[in-house]
Design a protein around this motif. Structure first.
Motif, mmCIF file in Angstrom:
data_model
loop_
_atom_site.group_PDB
_atom_site.id
_atom_site.type_symbol
_atom_site.label_atom_id
_atom_site.label_comp_id
_atom_site.label_asym_id
_atom_site.label_seq_id
_atom_site.Cartn_x
_atom_site.Cartn_y
_atom_site.Cartn_z
ATOM 1 N N LEU A 154 0.801 -1.381 0.014
ATOM 2 C CA LEU A 154 -0.034 0.063 0.053
ATOM 3 C C LEU A 154 0.984 1.350 0.058
ATOM 4 N N LYS A 155 1.918 1.289 0.851
ATOM 5 C CA LYS A 155 2.760 2.375 0.852
ATOM 6 C C LYS A 155 3.485 2.714 -0.533
ATOM 7 N N LYS A 156 3.504 1.994 -1.473
ATOM 8 C CA LYS A 156 4.060 2.210 -2.800
ATOM 9 C C LYS A 156 3.413 3.160 -3.734
ATOM 10 N N PHE A 157 1.779 3.143 -3.200
ATOM 11 C CA PHE A 157 0.867 4.120 -4.070
ATOM 12 C C PHE A 157 1.008 5.351 -3.713
ATOM 13 N N ASP A 158 0.608 6.568 -4.746
ATOM 14 C CA ASP A 158 0.690 7.693 -3.889
ATOM 15 C C ASP A 158 -0.823 7.887 -3.258
ATOM 16 N N PHE A 159 -1.850 7.210 -3.424
ATOM 17 C CA PHE A 159 -2.953 7.233 -2.776
ATOM 18 C C PHE A 159 -3.680 6.025 -2.784
ATOM 19 N N VAL A 160 -4.377 5.749 -1.734
ATOM 20 C CA VAL A 160 -5.146 4.571 -1.638
ATOM 21 C C VAL A 160 -6.579 4.616 -1.591
ATOM 22 N N VAL A 161 -7.354 4.205 -2.362
ATOM 23 C CA VAL A 161 -8.846 4.354 -2.356
ATOM 24 C C VAL A 161 -9.401 2.798 -1.908
ATOM 25 N N ALA A 162 -10.247 2.739 -0.883
ATOM 26 C CA ALA A 162 -10.671 1.592 -0.336
ATOM 27 C C ALA A 162 -12.100 1.282 -0.410
ATOM 28 N N GLY A 163 -12.574 0.240 -0.832
ATOM 29 C CA GLY A 163 -13.954 0.069 -1.147
ATOM 30 C C GLY A 163 -14.415 -1.608 -1.002
ATOM 31 N N ILE A 164 -15.858 -1.669 -0.890
ATOM 32 C CA ILE A 164 -16.251 -3.066 -0.817
ATOM 33 C C ILE A 164 -16.823 -3.439 -2.118
ATOM 34 N N HIS A 165 -16.482 -4.532 -2.691
ATOM 35 C CA HIS A 165 -16.925 -5.149 -3.833
ATOM 36 C C HIS A 165 -17.394 -6.605 -3.631
ATOM 37 N N MET A 166 -17.309 -7.156 -2.621
ATOM 38 C CA MET A 166 -17.884 -8.476 -2.407
ATOM 39 C C MET A 166 -18.446 -8.913 -1.027
ATOM 40 N N GLY A 167 -19.160 -9.926 -0.723
ATOM 41 C CA GLY A 167 -19.577 -10.138 0.414
ATOM 42 C C GLY A 167 -20.710 -9.078 0.962
ATOM 43 N N PHE A 168 -21.632 -8.755 0.398
ATOM 44 C CA PHE A 168 -22.652 -7.647 0.563
ATOM 45 C C PHE A 168 -23.407 -8.010 1.743
ATOM 46 N N LYS A 169 -23.734 -9.288 2.022
ATOM 47 C CA LYS A 169 -24.447 -9.731 3.225
ATOM 48 C C LYS A 169 -24.174 -9.422 4.413
ATOM 49 N N LEU B 250 -8.214 21.058 -4.403
ATOM 50 C CA LEU B 250 -6.861 21.253 -4.154
ATOM 51 C C LEU B 250 -6.150 21.341 -5.300
ATOM 52 N N PRO B 251 -5.130 22.458 -5.617
ATOM 53 C CA PRO B 251 -4.136 22.152 -6.634
ATOM 54 C C PRO B 251 -3.072 21.136 -6.347
ATOM 55 N N ILE B 252 -2.349 20.918 -7.215
ATOM 56 C CA ILE B 252 -1.485 19.641 -7.002
ATOM 57 C C ILE B 252 -0.552 19.865 -5.851
ATOM 58 N N ASN B 253 -0.069 20.895 -5.674
ATOM 59 C CA ASN B 253 1.112 21.173 -4.615
ATOM 60 C C ASN B 253 0.463 21.127 -3.144
ATOM 61 N N ASP B 254 -0.779 21.331 -3.183
ATOM 62 C CA ASP B 254 -1.518 21.297 -1.752
ATOM 63 C C ASP B 254 -2.137 19.864 -1.612
ATOM 64 N N LEU B 255 -2.393 19.360 -2.732
ATOM 65 C CA LEU B 255 -2.718 17.964 -2.726
ATOM 66 C C LEU B 255 -1.770 17.131 -2.155
ATOM 67 N N LYS B 256 -0.410 17.349 -2.601
ATOM 68 C CA LYS B 256 0.541 16.556 -2.033
ATOM 69 C C LYS B 256 0.947 16.646 -0.615
ATOM 70 N N LYS B 257 0.466 17.565 -0.298
ATOM 71 C CA LYS B 257 0.691 17.843 1.272
ATOM 72 C C LYS B 257 -0.336 16.846 2.166
ATOM 73 N N VAL B 258 -1.342 16.505 1.361
ATOM 74 C CA VAL B 258 -2.576 15.827 2.264
ATOM 75 C C VAL B 258 -2.183 14.165 1.673
ATOM 76 N N ILE B 259 -1.906 13.881 0.825
ATOM 77 C CA ILE B 259 -1.675 12.378 0.292
ATOM 78 C C ILE B 259 -0.214 12.110 -0.193
ATOM 79 N N ARG B 260 -0.093 11.134 -0.099
ATOM 80 C CA ARG B 260 1.757 10.732 0.241
ATOM 81 C C ARG B 260 2.584 11.113 -1.331
ATOM 82 N N CYS B 261 1.659 11.539 -2.355
ATOM 83 C CA CYS B 261 2.394 11.679 -3.856
ATOM 84 C C CYS B 261 3.571 12.621 -3.876
#
Ligand SMILES: [Zn+2]
Ligand SMILES: [Zn+2]
Length: 571
Positions: free
Chosen positions: A429-444, A560-571
């Motif tokens: 996970l730490k190799k990515f610029d950012f991580v989106v997490a979501g549920i796609h299976m096991g809905f019950k 956010l412009p890219i430079n501010d975005l970079k302060k929030v996520i890891r990229c």
């Protein structure tokens, strides 16, 4: 464009062939072709005219011939014959969420079920559970599917209504007699589903306007034609009502026909208190009936002592009070959006290369684009193994060196497993610029389980965004039962952004949750979840949902412009 229509025709043919028991190879060909055409940039009618259908991936000679016949004559002999072999109600059964052609075929062949009514009865009497592959749970799910279908019957997704409405307005503007024109109704308020489209015009020549209106090439049927109101049904099945009013009433009529009903009732109450009478014709003095104003909406609101209320807020959810004391939100706009952080590429189940996506994003004026493909467990969506991630990161690095004017970010849409842990270890996970997490299976899941699954994922330090939090599909899948306040609290505590997924059948989180979340201090991100570059413009429906949820620029990560975005996520 008839692309959607042709795609739907091919999907229906595939379903009917399945029910008839055709070999899977044949039905798959129709579905592949349908998918290609559904996501096509070019106009299928033009391709057919130029004899270029067979250049499309998945479209062979036989299917090309059928498409050409359909486009040239408006019907298809093969399809008409096929329909005669199969009882009429069966096509309706296919529209029930959760019922695929295989199940419909079994119901028809083994129990003789051919209508929704018969199916409902059989479920209630417990007759399905004896069949192979069916059980009590299937019965319950089918009943819920029928309810869901009845609830959304006759309503259309926002994008279909918006595209039809915009095209119609463009066409109407060709007529010189039109002074003012606007969409009204729930479409102007950008509700997630739309019953019918309302268009309002001011003109001194209503008859010419009505004649032009019914001559629109996409009109299938004229329901009624009068001097002030005309109604038609379009090829896409949606009803459009046109009203023509006098110039001095245009603003009052626009206000009136935009609604909502609750907003208008509250507004009329204020008018009466101030000694006025408000109607679709204008604002009048209560005692003398003297016309006060009505030419523009702005004047109507101002005369009532209110600041202008954007249509998306007119639901009587506190906007009138906020307007009276000048505390309306300064709503986020499409122009505020600087990028999209949830786009699928060919690396998983998207249709385009990262290069194609980047070029399109640049065209849209974005500063950055986040490629978030599926994770390893989602085999059906070609989720990425750990080795393939490294190659993808390399490719993005290279493209960033080659393409100027856009930052490509490498993210993932990582699956949240049943226990709330993620589908990749943290070392990946730490190799990515950012991580989106979501549920796609096991809905019950129970309410507790579903809430815990999401809050546990938010506790992971690498998770930036929760994708489509309630996982609903409008008209097809109910949202999870979640303790939303608990989710909002955890989002604030862990600094996790909640997604407003702009895909028209998701719009998840919805407007009500946006408003509630904001009140609790939650931050959001608006993403399209595009699987084709043709989906990238869906951003506007996400923005509309955010506006309906009272959100401002400062509430949204991807303003956010890219430079501010970079302060929030890891990229
Ligand atoms: Zn997803
Ligand atoms: Zn996705």
């Amino acid at each position: 464009m008839k692309n959607k229509e042709v795609a739907n025709l091919l999907y229906t043919i595939a379903d009917l062939l399945d029910i008839r028991g055709e070999i899977p190879f044949k039905t798959r060909a129709y579905r592949t072709a349908a998918q290609t055409i559904e996501n096509l940039d070019e106009d299928i009618e033009i391709l057919a005219k130029e004899g270029k259908l067979e250049t499309l991936p998945g479209v062979g000679k036989a299917i090309a011939k059928k498409i050409t016949e359909y486009i040239e004559t408006g019907s298809l002999t093969f399809f008409e014959k096929l329909k005669q072999e199969i009882p009429e109600g069966i096509i309706e059964l296919l529209e029930i969420p959760g019922l695929g052609p295989k199940k419909v075929a079994a119901l028809y062949n083994k129990l003789g079920i051919k209508t929704v009514e018969e199916l409902k009865k059989a479920c209630e009497e417990g007759k399905l559970r004896g069949l192979d592959g069916f059980g009590e749970i299937t019965e319950r799910n089918i009943l819920r599917g029928i309810q869901l279908k009845e609830k959304t019957q006759g309503r259309f997704l926002l994008n279909l209504a918006y595209e039809n409405g915009s095209r119609y307005v463009e066409y109407m503007k060709q007529l010189p007699y039109i002074n003012k024109i606007s969409i009204a109704g729930s479409l102007r308020r950008m509700k997630e589903t739309i019953g019918d489209i309302d268009i309002l015009v001011s003109s001194d020549k209503p008859e010419e306007v009505m004649n032009h209106f019914v001559a629109y090439p996409e009109v299938k049927q004229v329901l009624l034609k009068g001097r002030t109101k005309t109604s038609v049904i379009l090829e896409d099945g949606i009803q459009v009502d046109l009203r023509v009013v006098e110039e001095k009433s245009f603003g009052a009529a626009l206000q009136y026909f935009t609604g909502s009903k609750d907003h208008n009732i509250a507004l009329r109450g204020i008018a009466i208190k101030k000694g006025y009478k408000l109607s679709e014709y204008g604002l009048f003095e209560k005692d003398t009936d003297r016309y006060v104003t009505g030419e523009t909406e702005e004047e109507v609101y101002r005369t009532l002592g209110l600041s202008y209320i954007p249509p998306e807020l007119r639901e009587n959810r506190g906007e009138i009070e906020a307007s009276l004391n000048n505390s309306l939100p300064n709503l986020v706009t499409y122009e505020d959006i600087k990028g999209d952080l949830h786009v699928h590429s060919k690396w998983s189940d998207g249709l385009n290369t990262i290069e194609e996506i980047a070029i399109k994003a640049k065209e849209l004026g974005y500063e950055y684009i986040g490629i978030a493909d599926h994770s390893q467990s989602l085999k059906i969506a070609k989720g990425l193994s750990e080795e393939r991630i490294l190659s993808k990161i390399e490719e993005i690095k290279k493209l960033n060196g080659e393409i100027e004017g856009i930052h490509i970010l490498c993210g993932t849409e990582c699956d949240i497993k049943q226990d709330g842990t993620l589908d990749y270890p943290n070392a990946i996970l730490k190799k990515f610029d950012f991580v989106v997490a979501g549920i796609h299976m096991g809905f019950k899941m129970t309410r507790e389980e579903a809430t815990k699954r999401i809050t546990t994922a938010m506790d992971n330090e690498y998770v930036n965004i929760i994708a489509h939090p309630t996982c609903r599909l409008i008209g097809r899948r109910e949202p999870f039962d979640l303790d939303m306040d608990e989710i909002f609290e955890k989002a604030v505590e862990t600094n996790t952004y909640l997604e407003i997924n702009a895909f028209p059948d998701r719009l998840d989180l919805n407007d009500i949750y946006c408003k509630r979340g904001k009140e609790m201090g939650v931050k959001f991100v608006i993403n399209t979840d595009a699987h084709s570059i043709t989906h990238l413009p869906y951003m506007q429906y996400g923005v509309a949902t955010a506006r309906r949820g009272w959100l401002e620029k400062k509430d949204i990560l991807n303003t956010l412009p890219i430079n501010d975005l970079k302060k929030v996520i890891r990229c």
